[in-house]
Motif scaffolding. Sequence first.
Motif, mmCIF file in Angstrom:
data_model
loop_
_atom_site.group_PDB
_atom_site.id
_atom_site.type_symbol
_atom_site.label_atom_id
_atom_site.label_comp_id
_atom_site.label_asym_id
_atom_site.label_seq_id
_atom_site.Cartn_x
_atom_site.Cartn_y
_atom_site.Cartn_z
ATOM 1 N N GLU A 1 -1.004 4.828 -12.751
ATOM 2 C CA GLU A 1 -2.287 4.162 -12.810
ATOM 3 C C GLU A 1 -1.980 2.580 -12.847
ATOM 4 O O GLU A 1 -1.523 2.111 -13.851
ATOM 5 N N GLY A 2 -2.420 1.672 -12.087
ATOM 6 C CA GLY A 2 -2.266 0.185 -12.262
ATOM 7 C C GLY A 2 -1.069 -0.428 -12.278
ATOM 8 O O GLY A 2 -0.791 -1.538 -12.503
ATOM 9 N N GLU A 3 0.017 0.460 -11.789
ATOM 10 C CA GLU A 3 1.301 -0.206 -11.646
ATOM 11 C C GLU A 3 1.438 -1.284 -10.866
ATOM 12 O O GLU A 3 2.158 -2.378 -11.383
ATOM 13 N N LEU A 4 0.904 -1.338 -9.713
ATOM 14 C CA LEU A 4 0.788 -2.584 -8.785
ATOM 15 C C LEU A 4 0.333 -3.762 -9.320
ATOM 16 O O LEU A 4 0.941 -4.820 -9.364
ATOM 17 N N GLU B 1 0.988 -1.030 0.128
ATOM 18 C CA GLU B 1 -0.285 -0.009 0.103
ATOM 19 C C GLU B 1 0.780 1.292 -0.060
ATOM 20 O O GLU B 1 1.654 1.596 0.854
ATOM 21 N N THR B 2 0.741 2.064 -1.170
ATOM 22 C CA THR B 2 1.510 3.173 -0.987
ATOM 23 C C THR B 2 0.802 4.203 -1.976
ATOM 24 O O THR B 2 -0.261 4.117 -2.647
ATOM 25 N N PHE B 3 1.496 5.578 -1.911
ATOM 26 C CA PHE B 3 1.014 6.610 -2.825
ATOM 27 C C PHE B 3 1.280 6.502 -4.191
ATOM 28 O O PHE B 3 1.854 5.917 -4.509
ATOM 29 N N ALA B 4 0.041 7.132 -5.018
ATOM 30 C CA ALA B 4 -0.194 6.917 -6.482
ATOM 31 C C ALA B 4 -0.096 8.268 -7.078
ATOM 32 O O ALA B 4 -0.529 9.484 -6.168
ATOM 33 N N CYS B 5 0.166 8.736 -8.274
ATOM 34 C CA CYS B 5 -0.016 9.470 -9.032
ATOM 35 C C CYS B 5 -1.404 10.326 -8.702
ATOM 36 O O CYS B 5 -2.397 9.679 -8.543
ATOM 37 N N GLY B 6 -1.253 11.779 -8.453
ATOM 38 C CA GLY B 6 -2.552 12.281 -8.201
ATOM 39 C C GLY B 6 -2.358 12.912 -6.633
ATOM 40 O O GLY B 6 -2.941 13.708 -6.164
ATOM 41 N N ASN B 7 -1.577 12.381 -5.878
ATOM 42 C CA ASN B 7 -1.347 12.744 -4.401
ATOM 43 C C ASN B 7 -0.609 14.007 -4.178
ATOM 44 O O ASN B 7 -0.843 14.676 -3.310
ATOM 45 N N GLU B 8 0.247 14.505 -5.420
ATOM 46 C CA GLU B 8 0.537 15.742 -5.318
ATOM 47 C C GLU B 8 -0.394 16.867 -4.950
ATOM 48 O O GLU B 8 0.138 17.824 -4.459
#
Length: 194
Positions: free
Chosen positions: A136-139, A115-122
Amino acid sequence: MTDTLTTDASAWIARFAPLAPRGEALDLACGSGRHARLLAALGHPVIALDRDPEALAAAAGEGISTMQFDLEDGSAPWPFGEGRFAVIVVTNYLHRPLIPALVRSLAPGGLLIYETFACGNEEFGRPSNPAFLLHEGELLRQAAAHHLRVLAFEDGFTSLPKAAMVQRLCAAGADFARADARLDGGAAPTEARF
């Protein structure tokens, strides 16, 4: 498990950690050890790994061995052998070059709970550096590339414990029995009666 353990732990980790088979656990980039304590309470001998000695001092406890290691240094090889861990937990940490070694260290029937941060967290604060944000969908793509079976995946906004964009994955090695993926928290299925 005590209420303190479940309230300190991420709800995602607390949900899936009980599915892990018996065996050694790794809490990668463990911070103060909230997930190491949860895993130890579930009966796993735990290695809590972090580069910060103060965090490791906080993480130490019964059933928990601590290990100081800089995951991003690159001068030392990955310290664990293949198939060692029944469960590996990673939260709020991303260093993409480690993923292949991490997966190799997972037992064939083990669980990876990430569980970690994703694009858009900025939009919500730190981390905001794209190097530390999942695409998106990287994991899901990482799980497929490493032949892990996805038990659960989420990718989106959460307001708890703070506003953030996150991805969450629970994936299993090839030998993890499908019937052991008790997604409703119930007991393993019993033989059908006709």
